[in-house]
Design a protein around this motif. Structure first.
Motif, PDB file in Angstrom:
ATOM      1  N   ALA A  60     -13.928 -16.035 -36.711  1.00  0.00           N
ATOM      2  CA  ALA A  60     -15.235 -15.418 -36.954  1.00  0.00           C
ATOM      3  C   ALA A  60     -16.301 -16.068 -36.087  1.00  0.00           C
ATOM      4  O   ALA A  60     -17.252 -15.400 -35.656  1.00  0.00           O
ATOM      5  CB  ALA A  60     -15.604 -15.542 -38.424  1.00  0.00           C
ATOM      6  N   LEU A  61     -16.165 -17.351 -35.833  1.00  0.00           N
ATOM      7  CA  LEU A  61     -17.133 -18.055 -34.993  1.00  0.00           C
ATOM      8  C   LEU A  61     -17.184 -17.412 -33.606  1.00  0.00           C
ATOM      9  O   LEU A  61     -18.261 -17.132 -33.070  1.00  0.00           O
ATOM     10  CB  LEU A  61     -16.756 -19.534 -34.886  1.00  0.00           C
ATOM     11  N   LYS A  62     -16.014 -17.134 -33.041  1.00  0.00           N
ATOM     12  CA  LYS A  62     -15.966 -16.503 -31.711  1.00  0.00           C
ATOM     13  C   LYS A  62     -16.583 -15.109 -31.756  1.00  0.00           C
ATOM     14  O   LYS A  62     -17.348 -14.727 -30.866  1.00  0.00           O
ATOM     15  CB  LYS A  62     -14.515 -16.428 -31.232  1.00  0.00           C
ATOM     16  N   THR A  63     -16.251 -14.351 -32.795  1.00  0.00           N
ATOM     17  CA  THR A  63     -16.775 -12.992 -32.925  1.00  0.00           C
ATOM     18  C   THR A  63     -18.286 -13.010 -33.097  1.00  0.00           C
ATOM     19  O   THR A  63     -19.018 -12.218 -32.491  1.00  0.00           O
ATOM     20  CB  THR A  63     -16.124 -12.279 -34.120  1.00  0.00           C
ATOM     21  N   LEU A  90     -26.897 -21.484 -39.184  1.00  0.00           N
ATOM     22  CA  LEU A  90     -26.454 -22.871 -38.987  1.00  0.00           C
ATOM     23  C   LEU A  90     -25.460 -23.286 -40.072  1.00  0.00           C
ATOM     24  O   LEU A  90     -24.454 -23.951 -39.788  1.00  0.00           O
ATOM     25  CB  LEU A  90     -27.656 -23.814 -38.974  1.00  0.00           C
ATOM     26  N   LYS A  91     -25.730 -22.878 -41.311  1.00  0.00           N
ATOM     27  CA  LYS A  91     -24.809 -23.194 -42.404  1.00  0.00           C
ATOM     28  C   LYS A  91     -23.492 -22.435 -42.235  1.00  0.00           C
ATOM     29  O   LYS A  91     -22.407 -22.971 -42.503  1.00  0.00           O
ATOM     30  CB  LYS A  91     -25.446 -22.871 -43.754  1.00  0.00           C
ATOM     31  N   PHE A  92     -23.572 -21.172 -41.799  1.00  0.00           N
ATOM     32  CA  PHE A  92     -22.372 -20.370 -41.560  1.00  0.00           C
ATOM     33  C   PHE A  92     -21.485 -21.023 -40.494  1.00  0.00           C
ATOM     34  O   PHE A  92     -20.267 -21.156 -40.667  1.00  0.00           O
ATOM     35  CB  PHE A  92     -22.770 -18.959 -41.123  1.00  0.00           C
ATOM     36  N   LEU A 271     -28.594 -17.521 -48.746  1.00  0.00           N
ATOM     37  CA  LEU A 271     -28.026 -16.185 -48.885  1.00  0.00           C
ATOM     38  C   LEU A 271     -28.785 -15.265 -47.938  1.00  0.00           C
ATOM     39  O   LEU A 271     -30.014 -15.340 -47.844  1.00  0.00           O
ATOM     40  CB  LEU A 271     -28.173 -15.712 -50.333  1.00  0.00           C
ATOM     41  N   TYR A 272     -28.045 -14.407 -47.238  1.00  0.00           N
ATOM     42  CA  TYR A 272     -28.677 -13.515 -46.276  1.00  0.00           C
ATOM     43  C   TYR A 272     -28.013 -12.149 -46.345  1.00  0.00           C
ATOM     44  O   TYR A 272     -26.802 -12.048 -46.583  1.00  0.00           O
ATOM     45  CB  TYR A 272     -28.564 -14.083 -44.858  1.00  0.00           C
ATOM     46  N   PRO A 361     -23.149 -18.446 -46.715  1.00  0.00           N
ATOM     47  CA  PRO A 361     -22.471 -18.933 -45.510  1.00  0.00           C
ATOM     48  C   PRO A 361     -20.971 -19.153 -45.704  1.00  0.00           C
ATOM     49  O   PRO A 361     -20.178 -18.959 -44.776  1.00  0.00           O
ATOM     50  CB  PRO A 361     -23.191 -20.252 -45.214  1.00  0.00           C
ATOM     51  N   SER A 362     -20.557 -19.529 -46.903  1.00  0.00           N
ATOM     52  CA  SER A 362     -19.146 -19.811 -47.174  1.00  0.00           C
ATOM     53  C   SER A 362     -18.380 -18.581 -47.640  1.00  0.00           C
ATOM     54  O   SER A 362     -17.155 -18.626 -47.745  1.00  0.00           O
ATOM     55  CB  SER A 362     -19.030 -20.896 -48.243  1.00  0.00           C
ATOM     56  N   SER A 363     -19.085 -17.496 -47.949  1.00  0.00           N
ATOM     57  CA  SER A 363     -18.525 -16.280 -48.563  1.00  0.00           C
ATOM     58  C   SER A 363     -18.202 -16.469 -50.036  1.00  0.00           C
ATOM     59  O   SER A 363     -17.706 -15.544 -50.690  1.00  0.00           O
ATOM     60  CB  SER A 363     -17.254 -15.784 -47.840  1.00  0.00           C
ATOM     61  N   VAL A 364     -18.424 -17.650 -50.579  1.00  0.00           N
ATOM     62  CA  VAL A 364     -18.170 -17.918 -51.998  1.00  0.00           C
ATOM     63  C   VAL A 364     -19.429 -17.559 -52.783  1.00  0.00           C
ATOM     64  O   VAL A 364     -20.532 -17.975 -52.412  1.00  0.00           O
ATOM     65  CB  VAL A 364     -17.801 -19.402 -52.219  1.00  0.00           C
ATOM     66  N   PRO A 365     -19.319 -16.785 -53.861  1.00  0.00           N
ATOM     67  CA  PRO A 365     -20.512 -16.390 -54.610  1.00  0.00           C
ATOM     68  C   PRO A 365     -21.185 -17.570 -55.308  1.00  0.00           C
ATOM     69  O   PRO A 365     -20.606 -18.644 -55.447  1.00  0.00           O
ATOM     70  CB  PRO A 365     -19.972 -15.384 -55.635  1.00  0.00           C
TER      71      PRO A 365
END
Length: 417
Positions: A60-63, A90-92, A271-272, A361-365
Motif C-alpha cells: 500500500a505504501l508504494k501504491t 504520516l501515521k499511515f 481518522l480521515y 491509519p492502522s485500519s483498526v476501528p
C-alpha cells in the motif's frame, strides 16, 4: 442506565440494539431523516471477514506514493495542506511495515469473525430482512500472476481458520453462472465461504424500526449536533439544533465527523475520510446477473446481488469531506461491470452515489472509553469494513460501557486515547 448514541449509520443502529438488549434506555441522534443515509447507504454490500486485510502495508505504501503523481481507478490522492490529512498520512506511513500489517489484519479479522456470529444471532432474533445472500464471496483475478499472488495473500486467512477454496475459471462459473459471459477474461479465483452480502441501508432502517417498536429506542431524526458540553471528566449535554439531550453515558458513532466533534472537547482522533463511489442498478436479465457477491481484484471493484439489484463499488479517494460526484467518476466502473455481466442490469439508469469511509491509519476501528471523559465511549473508524464489523463492535462497546468482559478477545482493539 440512560445512553445516547450519536449517529444512526449501521454502527450506531447496531450499538443501539445491543444497548437496548442489555436493558439500557436508549436515545439515538442523527442529522438525516432516516438511518444509514450517509456512509452506510451505498457501500458495496459485502460482509467479508475474508477482506479484513489492513490497508496499511508495504504494498500500500508504494501504491499510495505513486498515486500522488499518477492516480488510477483504485486509489486517488489529492495532495493538500489540510493539517488533518498531513497528520493522518504520516501515521499511515508509520503503519506500512509487514509486521504491523499482519498485526492490524489479525485484529480486524478477530472482530469481523465475532461480528459475523453476532449478526447471525441478531437476524434470528429480530427477523430483519436485508437482501442477505449467504453463498460466500468470490475474489477473482485476470492473470495467472495475480491469481498466484491472491492465493498467497489469502493464505493468511486460511491459516486463521477461514475456509478458502481456489477455483479455476470453470469453478467460478460453477459457483456463479452470471460469470459465464466473462469467464474467458479471468484466470481463476478464490471462494471465501464464510463471507456474505446484504444491504446495510435496508438492514439499518429495518433494525431501527424494530428497536423502536419492540425495545422503546427513541430515534431523533433531522437533528444536527452543534456541540458537546462537558464538566470536569464528564459529558453533560449534547446540544443540537432541536435542543439539548442528556444521559448517563454517550457513545459516539458518527463516522467521519467523529474527529471534528471530538476536537472541540480536546480529544484527538486520527481518522480521515476516504471517498468511495457506487452504482445500484435494477436487474433486467436474471440469467445474466450475478447470484452472489464478488471482488475483481485486478480492477479493484466489488459488487453484490441485493434482491433485484446489483450494487457495484469502487475507488479509494482522499479528498477530504467532499461527497460530491460527477458522471466521469463512474465511467470505469460502469465499463467494468458491463464487461463482467453484460446486459444484466440497467447500468445507464443506475443510481449513482458517493460516500466517505472513516479510516484510521492502522485500519483498526476505534472502540472504547475516552480517557478524558469517563462517560464518553467511541465506536467509529471502521473504514471499508464497517458493515462487516458493525454487529460485533456494537456488542463490544456495550459490554465495555456496562463493565462486562467482552465475549471476544479484544487485545489491541480497545481505544486508549
Amino acid at each position: 442506565m440512560k445512553v445516547i448514541v450519536l449517529g444512526a449509520g449501521v454502527v450506531g443502529v447496531t450499538t443501539a440494539y445491543h444497548l437496548a438488549q442489555a436493558g439500557c434506555e436508549v436515545t439515538v441522534i442523527d442529522r438525516q431523516a432516516a438511518a444509514a443515509s450517509e456512509t452506510s447507504y451505498g457501500n458495496a454490500g459485502l460482509i467479508t471477514p475474508g477482506d479484513s486485510f489492513a490497508w496499511a502495508s508495504p504494498a500500500a505504501l508504494k501504491t499510495f506514493v505513486s498515486s500522488l503523481v499518477k492516480p488510477d481507478m483504485g486509489i486517488k490522492v489529492k495532495p493538500n495542506l489540510d493539517p488533518r490529512f498531513i497528520a493522518w498520512t504520516l501515521k499511515f506511513l508509520g503503519q506500512c511495515t509487514a509486521k504491523k500489517a499482519l498485526e492490524n489484519t489479525e485484529k480486524k479479522l478477530r472482530l469481523s469473525v465475532y461480528a459475523r456470529e453476532q449478526m447471525a444471532l441478531l437476524a434470528e432474533k429480530t427477523g430483519v430482512q436485508f437482501d442477505r445472500v449467504q453463498k460466500g464471496v468470490l475474489y477473482f483475478y485476470r492473470s495467472q500472476e495475480t491469481l498466484d499472488h491472491g492465493v498467497s495473500h489469502m493464505q493468511f486467512m486460511a491459516d486463521k481458520g477461514l475456509p478458502i477454496e481456489v477455483l479455476d475459471r470453470e469453478g467460478l462459473v460453477r459457483h456463479d453462472s452470471g460469470l459465464k459471459h466473462s469467464a474467458n477474461q479471468l484466470a481463476g479465483g478464490i471462494l471465501c465461504g464464510v463471507d456474505q452480502t446484504g444491504d446495510s441501508c435496508k438492514f439499518s432502517r429495518n433494525l431501527a424500526a424494530w428497536c423502536e417498536s419492540n425495545m422503546g429506542v427513541r430515534f431523533n431524526w433531522g437533528t444536527s449536533i452543534k456541540t458537546i458540553e462537558t464538566t470536569g471528566d464528564k459529558v453533560t449535554k449534547i446540544v443540537t439544533d432541536k435542543g439539548g439531550f442528556t444521559a448517563d453515558a454517550y457513545i459516539l458513532a458518527t463516522g467521519c465527523d467523529s474527529p471534528l466533534l471530538l476536537s472541540e472537547i480536546g480529544v484527538k482522533l486520527a481518522l480521515y475520510p476516504v471517498k468511495g463511489y457506487s452504482i445500484t442498478a435494477k436487474i433486467t436479465d436474471e440469467t445474466a446477473a450475478p447470484i452472489m457477491g464478488g471482488v475483481d481484484d485486478d480492477k479493484l471493484i466489488a459488487y453484490s446481488r441485493l434482491g433485484d439489484r446489483i450494487r457495484v463499488a469502487c475507488t479509494a479517494e482522499f479528498a477530504g469531506w467532499d461527497r460530491t460526484h460527477t458522471p466521469a467518476d463512474f465511467k470505469t466502473v460502469l465499463k467494468t461491470i458491463n464487461e463482467l455481466f453484460p446486459n444484466a442490469a440497467d447500468y445507464e439508469g443506475a443510481e449513482r452515489w458517493a460516500g466517505l469511509r472513516p479510516m484510521t491509519p492502522s485500519s483498526v476501528p476505534v472502540i472504547g472509553r475516552t480517557r478524558k471523559y469517563s462517560n464518553l465511549l467511541l465506536n467509529t473508524g471502521h473504514g471499508h469494513v464497517g458493515w462487516t464489523m458493525s454487529c460485533g463492535s456494537g456488542k463490544v462497546v456495550t459490554d465495555l460501557l456496562l463493565g462486562r468482559t467482552p465475549e471476544m478477545d479484544t487485545a489491541g482493539l480497545i481505544f486508549k486515547g
